[in-house]
Design an enzyme around this catalytic site. Structure first.
Site, PDB file in Angstrom:
ATOM      1  CE  LYS A 199      -2.471   1.473   3.616  1.00  0.00           C
ATOM      2  NZ  LYS A 199      -2.412   2.973   3.925  1.00  0.00           N
ATOM      3  CE  LYS A 230      -8.177   6.670   3.480  1.00  0.00           C
ATOM      4  NZ  LYS A 230      -6.636   6.243   3.561  1.00  0.00           N
ATOM      5  N   GLY A 254       0.595  -2.824   8.728  1.00  0.00           N
ATOM      6  CA  GLY A 254       1.827  -1.812   8.429  1.00  0.00           C
ATOM      7  C   GLY A 254       2.919  -2.324   9.739  1.00  0.00           C
ATOM      8  NE  ARG A 255       1.824   1.584  13.497  1.00  0.00           N
ATOM      9  CZ  ARG A 255       0.681   2.299  14.013  1.00  0.00           C
ATOM     10  NH1 ARG A 255       1.446   3.185  14.978  1.00  0.00           N
ATOM     11  NH2 ARG A 255      -0.305   2.288  13.902  1.00  0.00           N
ATOM     12  NE  ARG A 269      -0.814  -2.791  15.795  1.00  0.00           N
ATOM     13  CZ  ARG A 269      -1.009  -2.270  14.491  1.00  0.00           C
ATOM     14  NH1 ARG A 269      -1.363  -3.012  13.545  1.00  0.00           N
ATOM     15  NH2 ARG A 269      -0.632  -1.004  14.342  1.00  0.00           N
ATOM     16  CG  ASP A 303     -12.009  17.092  -7.172  1.00  0.00           C
ATOM     17  OD1 ASP A 303     -13.092  17.801  -7.490  1.00  0.00           O
ATOM     18  OD2 ASP A 303     -10.999  17.475  -6.700  1.00  0.00           O
ATOM     19  CB  ILE A 304     -16.553  17.273  -9.422  1.00  0.00           C
ATOM     20  CG1 ILE A 304     -15.359  17.488 -10.387  1.00  0.00           C
ATOM     21  CG2 ILE A 304     -16.903  18.560  -8.669  1.00  0.00           C
ATOM     22  CD1 ILE A 304     -15.456  18.803 -11.245  1.00  0.00           C
ATOM     23  N   PRO A 305     -17.076  14.088 -10.155  1.00  0.00           N
ATOM     24  CG  PRO A 305     -19.302  13.264 -10.372  1.00  0.00           C
ATOM     25  CD  PRO A 305     -18.660  14.580 -10.025  1.00  0.00           C
ATOM     26  CB  THR A 312     -11.777  16.170 -10.897  1.00  0.00           C
ATOM     27  OG1 THR A 312     -12.228  16.973 -11.460  1.00  0.00           O
ATOM     28  CG2 THR A 312     -10.304  16.176 -10.126  1.00  0.00           C
ATOM     29  CD  GLN A 316      -4.751   0.691  13.731  1.00  0.00           C
ATOM     30  OE1 GLN A 316      -5.939   1.073  13.716  1.00  0.00           O
ATOM     31  NE2 GLN A 316      -4.378   0.945  12.391  1.00  0.00           N
ATOM     32  CG  ASP A 354      -5.188   4.522   1.237  1.00  0.00           C
ATOM     33  OD1 ASP A 354      -6.169   4.781   0.983  1.00  0.00           O
ATOM     34  OD2 ASP A 354      -4.803   4.172   2.303  1.00  0.00           O
ATOM     35  CB  THR A 403     -11.095   4.446  12.079  1.00  0.00           C
ATOM     36  OG1 THR A 403      -9.931   4.701  11.599  1.00  0.00           O
ATOM     37  CG2 THR A 403     -11.875   3.310  11.496  1.00  0.00           C
TER      38      THR A 403
HETATM   39  O1  C5P Z   1       0.972   0.219  11.224  1.00  0.00           O
HETATM   40  P1  C5P Z   1      -0.529  -0.217  10.852  1.00  0.00           P
HETATM   41  O2  C5P Z   1      -0.823  -1.605  10.866  1.00  0.00           O
HETATM   42  O3  C5P Z   1      -1.461   0.318  12.265  1.00  0.00           O
HETATM   43  O4  C5P Z   1      -0.809   0.384   9.668  1.00  0.00           O
HETATM   44  C1  C5P Z   1      -2.126   0.377   9.248  1.00  0.00           C
HETATM   45  C2  C5P Z   1      -2.383   1.116   7.858  1.00  0.00           C
HETATM   46  O5  C5P Z   1      -3.718   1.182   7.447  1.00  0.00           O
HETATM   47  C3  C5P Z   1      -1.861   2.550   7.815  1.00  0.00           C
HETATM   48  O6  C5P Z   1      -1.460   2.835   6.624  1.00  0.00           O
HETATM   49  C4  C5P Z   1      -3.023   3.417   8.346  1.00  0.00           C
HETATM   50  O7  C5P Z   1      -3.020   4.767   7.703  1.00  0.00           O
HETATM   51  C5  C5P Z   1      -4.160   2.528   7.368  1.00  0.00           C
HETATM   52  N1  C5P Z   1      -5.442   2.716   7.875  1.00  0.00           N
HETATM   53  C6  C5P Z   1      -5.879   2.472   9.213  1.00  0.00           C
HETATM   54  N2  C5P Z   1      -6.941   2.819   9.817  1.00  0.00           N
HETATM   55  C7  C5P Z   1      -8.170   3.124   8.999  1.00  0.00           C
HETATM   56  C8  C5P Z   1      -7.733   3.299   7.577  1.00  0.00           C
HETATM   57  C9  C5P Z   1      -6.492   3.139   7.274  1.00  0.00           C
HETATM   58  O8  C5P Z   1      -4.990   1.988   9.976  1.00  0.00           O
HETATM   59  N3  C5P Z   1      -9.265   3.156   9.402  1.00  0.00           N
END
Ligand code: C5P
Length: 233
Positions: A32, A61, A213-214, A184, A64-66, A68, A193, A59, A123
């Site tokens: 991503k 996101k 991610g992490r 996690r 904008d207008i359709p 664009t 999170q 990603d 979120t």
């Molecule tokens: O490091 P981690 O596993 O928390 O990364 C989660 C990824 O998902 C990050 O890129 C974060 O921006 C994205 N994300 C999220 N929660 C959301 C939408 C996107 O953690 N509601």
């Protein structure tokens, strides 16, 4: 893309992102690329990650207008990404334009269309934040409403939190792909999170793809961490 793990390349430099991608490509389904990396590294980062053989989830996101959004989706499709995000709050006409643009551009190139994923309620938005922008102060109801709108507007996938999975799976046609961050394992630090599920719990609850991610990129051995998560599925 039979491996459901999407690794979020939330790292500060292009070199770090490429090194991670090269190390992880055989062990994961996709990478991503978010606004920070894309804005600093430009579209070339997509080409370079694609060159590792991995799929890319762009990603950005779009909202904008359709017209664009359709052009931005066409540009992302020409970059050969496999997934991208738009905000469902842009409305049905925008969502239909985005999906049509992905299909038409990919068809002209002779490739499969990328999966256009709808983002419902961020979120970070709670009842107070929704009220502040003039919406009913009920995040669950707003997610439900936007998810239904996305499906009826032709989107084939949505991004959702782990805690929204079960309800969306009940509500939506089974063909809708659900992509879920907030993953996690028992030994992982939650970080920022607040509501998490393990990878296997999220798949059992109906996720098709997991954004991680992490727990992977910050691990001592990212490749082993990714393989461990995959093996536990
Ligand atoms: O490091 P981690 O596993 O928390 O990364 C989660 C990824 O998902 C990050 O890129 C974060 O921006 C994205 N994300 C999220 N929660 C959301 C939408 C996107 O953690 N509601």
């Amino acid at each position: 893309m039979s491996n459901p793990i999407i690794v979020a390349l939330d790292v500060p430099s292009v070199d770090k992102a490429l090194a991670l991608a090269e190390q992880l490509a055989p062990a994961v389904g996709a990478f991503k690329i978010g606004s920070e990396l894309f804005t600093s590294a430009g579209p070339d980062i997509v080409r370079r990650i694609r060159a590792t053989g991995a799929a890319v989830f762009l990603d950005l996101k779009f909202h904008d207008i359709p017209n664009t959004v359709a052009k931005a989706v066409a540009a992302a499709t020409r970059l050969d990404v496999q997934m991208l995000t738009i905000h469902t709050g842009g409305g049905p006409e925008m969502m239909r334009a985005a999906e049509a643009s992905a299909q038409e551009t990919a068809c002209a190139l002779g490739r499969p269309a990328p999966l256009v994923l709808g983002v419902t309620v961020l979120t970070s938005m709670d009842a107070n934040e929704l009220g502040a922008v003039g919406l009913a102060p009920n995040p669950g109801k707003q997610v439900e409403r936007l998810a239904a709108l996305a499906a009826s507007s032709g989107l084939r996938g949505l991004v959702c939190s782990p805690l929204e999975l079960a309800a969306l799976r009940q509500q939506l046609p089974s063909s809708i792909q659900l992509v879920t961050p907030g993953i996690r394992g028992p030994g992982d630090a939650a970080g920022d999170q607040k509501r998490t599920l393990s990878a296997s719990e999220a798949i059992a609850a109906g996720a098709n793809w997991l954004v991680i991610g992490r727990p992977i990129y910050a691990a001592e051995n990212p490749r082993a961490a990714a393989e461990g998560i995959r093996a536990a599925l």
